[in-house]
Structures are given as structure tokens and as C-alpha cells.
Design a protein around this motif. Structure first.
Motif, short mmCIF file in Angstrom:
data_model
loop_
_atom_site.label_atom_id
_atom_site.label_comp_id
_atom_site.label_asym_id
_atom_site.label_seq_id
_atom_site.Cartn_x
_atom_site.Cartn_y
_atom_site.Cartn_z
N ALA A 216 -52.86 70.62 61.19
CA ALA A 216 -53.41 71.91 61.60
C ALA A 216 -52.72 73.06 60.86
O ALA A 216 -53.37 74.02 60.43
N GLU A 217 -51.39 72.93 60.72
CA GLU A 217 -50.65 73.99 60.02
C GLU A 217 -51.07 74.06 58.55
O GLU A 217 -51.24 75.15 57.99
N LEU A 218 -51.25 72.90 57.92
CA LEU A 218 -51.69 72.89 56.53
C LEU A 218 -53.10 73.48 56.40
O LEU A 218 -53.39 74.21 55.45
N SER A 219 -53.96 73.17 57.36
CA SER A 219 -55.31 73.73 57.34
C SER A 219 -55.28 75.24 57.49
O SER A 219 -55.95 75.97 56.75
N HIS A 220 -54.44 75.73 58.42
CA HIS A 220 -54.33 77.18 58.60
C HIS A 220 -53.72 77.83 57.36
O HIS A 220 -54.15 78.91 56.94
N LEU A 221 -52.71 77.15 56.78
CA LEU A 221 -52.09 77.70 55.58
C LEU A 221 -53.09 77.80 54.45
O LEU A 221 -53.10 78.78 53.70
N TYR A 222 -53.95 76.79 54.32
CA TYR A 222 -54.99 76.84 53.29
C TYR A 222 -55.95 78.00 53.54
O TYR A 222 -56.34 78.71 52.61
N ASP A 223 -56.34 78.19 54.80
CA ASP A 223 -57.23 79.31 55.13
C ASP A 223 -56.57 80.65 54.80
O ASP A 223 -57.20 81.55 54.24
#
Length: 541
Positions: A216-223
């Protein structure tokens, strides 16, 4: 004393498991399941093979006893036990089976491992054996569960005269499986340990690369990464090690005039100016280099990413700043010209005062009126021909600058631009950029070639409306432009000056192109540059 109520216990907030940790757990479960499944299958396969081997072993032992001539003879004799009991025990020991039982056709034992069982009925099925077949089964007898075979003893006349059963207990088979099972367990444990260690090392590397962040953190970081890159005003282009575009944000697309899919394409295939491509793909990093695209002036910086991973390209829009700089240079030129004129006027005033003090009033009046008429004539000519105030001010300022350098700047007699003719879409700043740079280059060329011509250096400017277009033509008395170099004149970096930057004419071409116009290079006695800008509408950008 009152007691304080107990506060409700709040469980400690668990931090989200990292992506590497989640993958490690999943991979360990998968490895464990694969190893366990393989171990079970191997055990079942080994057990089945042991069972089949036991059946073959007892079948061979039973058939060997049943086919022995002495057994046939004893089976039809008066005392079979005396002959068959020691023979059966000898075969049992030699064949490695747990029991060999010989019985009559009614199932009454003649020989058995336990002498006490002799004379008792056989525990098992004998129907198929009585029919002449060898029958294998797993049955629980006096020795416990066993794999056994019952086969007939056939007399000389072809009748069944007795039965032989040989068997191996399941405990003996299990005891034989302990060794392979322990080895299988050791192999499975080693495979699990090796798989777990490899998984741990792979995920430790992944954990370092993901900095311990979860999915989830990686997904948010990508966003966040995407939102940031596409919202910044500065253009950003990421290239891989073979100069393919990995990322191009919105600002870079606008600055470079890119359309359609860009990611994955080679940078040199984007149709950008050659000088900009060389600067980006060159071995040296670029630092605040000014480059021109089709419609903009950009400041370029490049920097490598890591050790050979690629490069990052940043672009800043300096189109407005360059235009403002040009206007500032024009205003500074006006100020310098006014200062020079003031200084010259002071000198002339001193000359007039001196003539008056010498009592030569007539000469003083003639000198003063002659100088005034010369200056006023140029002003009247410009103001009468050019109603556009920006162009008029620019021409007067450039005339003063040219005069300071000994160049005669004249306005062609057919020049005519009425006030209000120019459309609102044609910015005065663009006119300053085009005409100012053309006059500056013409004055420089006339000065440099002054020694090669007998007449004084001069520049002729034409500004008029011609067939729905604004025509600006500047001719000089310089050396002119070679035909071979005519196509390179408007390229950034092209210059005939020893210390020039080659940016002025490139800005002229860019401004003309942005306004949907054309620029041509000609030659008479010197260079002639002609610009045509449409007045009806501007070209679509």
C-alpha cells in the motif's frame, strides 16, 4: 479516596508488513507446501512400491512351496505335517517372509510358524485358490495384519490337493520403510531449509530496494510520484541507458512540443532540434544551456542517474524571460542612446554658446537650426510612416544607436504602418524581438564591413503592410551571407561574429514561426532579411 476508572486497553497499532515481508511469508508457505506435497507423494510412491515388492516376494515363496514335488507327495500322504512343517519353516527363513502356511482344501493347517496353530482353520479367503488361481490380499490373521498370497497345490491328476499361503506382516513392511522415510524426511527438511534461506536472501535484497515499505505504501508513493512529476512547472524527462524515454511529464511535453505516446521511444527520434539532442545525449552533463525548440526558449540541464542507469533531463521555460530580456536590452539601448544624445546636445550647445560669446550670432543660429533639422527630419519620417508606437520607438532608438556607431539607419520611403492595423494577437514584444534582432545584426555586419566599402556603412529598414501581411525587411552594407550558409542562418549557434552566441536570428526564426509567418534570406550589396507576418490570423500552435 476515589479510584480512577480503568482506561480501556487499546491494542498497539501494528505497522503494515513490508512488501518484502509479505512476499517472504507467501514464498515460505509455498515452499513448505511444495516440499510437504513432494514428501507425501514420495512416501505414497515408496509405500506402494514396498507393497508391490512384498506381494511379489510372498508370491514367489508360495509358488516355490506349492510347486515342490515333495509338497505334492506329502499333501496326498497320511501325515503331511511331519514333512511339511520343517520344510515350510526352512522356506520361510530362506525367502525372508513372516509365515508360510500349508493347509488342506478345507483350510485346516498342516504347517504353521506357530505349531499351536496346526490343525486349526486358516484365517483368510481360499475360494479363488481352490478354483486354481493365486490370490493376493491384505488380511488380519494370527500374526496381525499382513500381505499374503494363497496358491493351490495341484496334483499329478490336475486336482487341487492342498493350499499354500505365504505372507509378510505390515509391521515388517513399515519397518523396512523407516530407512527410506527418514532419508525422505531429511531431504524434505534440507529442501525446506534451502528454499527458506534462498527466499530470505531474495527478500532481504527486495527489502533493501523497497526500503521496507509495504504494498500500500509503495502504491501511494507511486501515486505521489506521478502527481508530483506531472504537476511541477519544470519539464522532466527520464532516459534509460540506451536513451529511450522512461518518463516525460506534462511540462516537458509542452516545452518540447511533443504529441502522442513518448515513453519507450528513443530520444533522438522525437523530432527535436539537433543541438538539443546533442546536448542531451552527449558524454558531458549540460548546465543551464539555452536551446530553442520550435516555439520556445528552454534552459537545459542533464545529469546521470546512478552508474550507467540513464540520465535525467530538466527543462525550464525561458521564452518569456528571453523576450523580457530583449525588451530590457532595447530599453537599455534607448537609455544609452538618450545619454549619448544628451552628451552630444551638450557639446553642440557649448559650440553655440561659444559662437555667441565670440559675437558670431549668425553662425550660431545656422549651426543650431541645421542640427535641429537633421534630428527632426528622421523623427518626422518615422512618426509619419509608422503609426504603431512600439515600432516607432524601436526605430528611433535603433537609429540613435546606429548613429553612435557611425552607421546611417534609414527608413525606406514606401514604409507605412498605420496605428491599429496590427492585430491584438501579434504581441509588441514579438515585434521588438524580430525587428530589434534584425537591425542589431545588420548594424554589426555594416560596421564589420565598413573598411571594405567606399561609402559610409548604412542599414535600410522597410516596414509596411503588404497584401494582408506585415512586411519587415532589413538590408545592410555588410559582406552578405553565402548561399551555402543561407539554410543555417537561423540555427542556434550560427554566427559570423568572433564572440557571438548565435542566438538573435534563431530567436527571430522562432518568433516568426510561432506567429505563423515566414523569413527569407536574400542578398543585394549586402544581406537582406525579409519577414512576413500574417495580420488576419495567427498560426495554430
Amino acid at each position: 479516596m476515589t479510584s480512577r476508572p480503568d482506561r480501556p486497553h487499546r491494542p498497539a497499532r501494528q505497522l503494515p508488513r513490508s512488501l518484502a515481508g509479505q512476499l517472504f511469508a507467501v514464498q515460505v508457505v509455498i515452499v513448505a507446501a511444495v516440499v510437504a506435497g513432494g514428501a507425501v507423494l514420495a512416501y505414497l510412491f515408496t509405500e506402494q512400491r514396498s507393497h508391490d515388492a512384498a506381494v511379489r516376494q510372498v508370491t514367489a515363496a508360495a509358488r516355490a512351496v506349492a510347486d515342490a514335488p515333495g509338497v505334492r507327495t506329502a499333501a496326498t500322504g497320511t501325515d503331511p505335517t511331519t514333512v511339511l512343517q520343517p520344510y515350510a519353516e526352512q522356506v520361510r527363513a530362506d525367502a525372508g517372509v513372516d509365515f508360510v502356511t500349508v493347509m488342506d482344501t478345507h483350510g485346516i493347517r498342516w504347517a504353521h510358524r506357530d505349531p499351536a496353530q496346526i490343525g486349526r482353520p486358516f484365517l483368510g479367503h481360499i475360494d479363488r485358490a481352490l478354483a486354481g488361481h493365486t490370490d493376493a490380499e491384505t488380511y488380519t490373521g494370527t500374526l496381525g495384519p499382513s500381505v499374503r498370497v494363497v496358491t493351490p497345490i495341484v496334483g499329478d491328476d490336475g486336482r487341487v490337493v492342498g493350499l499354500v499361503s505365504a505372507g509378510i506382516t505390515l509391521d515388517s513392511i513399515s519397518a523396512g520403510l523407516r530407512g527410506p522415510l527418514l532419508a525422505l524426511t531429511g531431504v524434505a527438511a534440507a529442501a525446506l531449509a534451502l528454499g527458506g534461506a534462498g527466499t530470505y536472501l531474495a527478500n532481504a535484497r527486495l527489502r533493501r530496494h523497497t526500503h521496507g515499505m509495504g504494498a500500500a505504501e509503495l502504491s501511494h508513493l507511486y501515486d505521489y510520484h506521478q502527481a508530483t512529476l506531472h504537476s511541477v512547472r519544470e519539464g522532466l524527462v527520464l532516459l534509460d541507458r540506451v536513451h529511450r524515454v522512461v518518463l516525460c511529464n506534462d511540462a516537458a511535453r509542452e516545452l518540447l512540443g511533443l504529441r502522442g505516446a513518448v515513453e519507450g521511444r528513443p530520444f533522438e527520434a522525437l523530432g527535436l532540434p539537433e543541438s538539443l539532442v546533442r546536448a542531451v545525449l552527449g558524454p558531458q552533463s549540460a548546465h543551464d544551456e539555452v536551446h530553442l525548440t520550435a516555439e520556445r526558449v528552454v534552459v537545459l540541464n542533464t545529469s546521470p542517474i546512478g552508474t550507467g542507469l540513464g540520465s535525467v533531463v530538466t527543462l525550464r521555460d525561458h521564452t518569456e524571460l528571453q523576450s523580457l530580456t530583449g525588451e530590457l536590452d532595447t530599453v537599455r539601448g534607448f537609455a544609452d542612446a538618450l545619454a549619448a544624445q544628451a552628451h552630444e546636445a551638450a557639446n553642440r550647445l557649448h559650440a553655440v554658446v561659444s559662437l555667441i560669446e565670440l559675437g558670431r550670432h549668425h553662425e550660431a543660429v545656422e549651426f543650431a537650426t541645421a542640427e535641429l533639422a537633421l534630428a527632426q527630419r528622421l523623427t518626422d519620417q518615422v512618426v509619419a510612416a509608422v503609426g504603431e508606437p512600439v515600432l516607432a520607438a524601436l526605430l528611433l532608438g535603433k537609429a540613435a544607436q546606429a548613429a553612435e556607431r557611425g552607421v546611417d539607419l534609414e527608413l525606406a520611403p514606401d514604409s507605412r504602418i498605420d496605428d491599429g492595423v496590427l492585430p491584438s494577437g501579434l504581441a509588441p514584444r514579438d515585434l521588438v524581438t524580430v525587428l530589434g534582432n534584425l537591425i542589431d545584426n545588420a548594424v554589426d555586419a555594416a560596421v564589420e564591413n565598413a573598411a571594405a566599402r567606399p561609402e559610409p556603412p548604412h542599414v535600410a529598414v522597410t516596414a509596411r503592410v503588404d497584401d494582408g501581411e506585415l512586411l519587415l525587411r532589413v538590408a545592410d552594407s555588410g559582406a552578405g551571407i553565402d548561399e551555402d550558409a543561407a539554410g543555417e542562418v537561423f540555427r542556434r549557434g550560427w554566427t559570423t561574429k568572433q564572440h557571438g552566441r548565435g542566438l538573435g536570428l534563431a530567436l527571430v526564426a522562432q518568433t516568426v514561426r510561432r506567429n505563423g509567418g515566414t523569413v527569407e534570406v536574400g542578398r543585394e550589396r549586402g544581406a537582406v532579411l525579409t519577414v512576413r507576418l500574417p495580420l488576419a490570423r495567427r498560426a495554430a500552435r
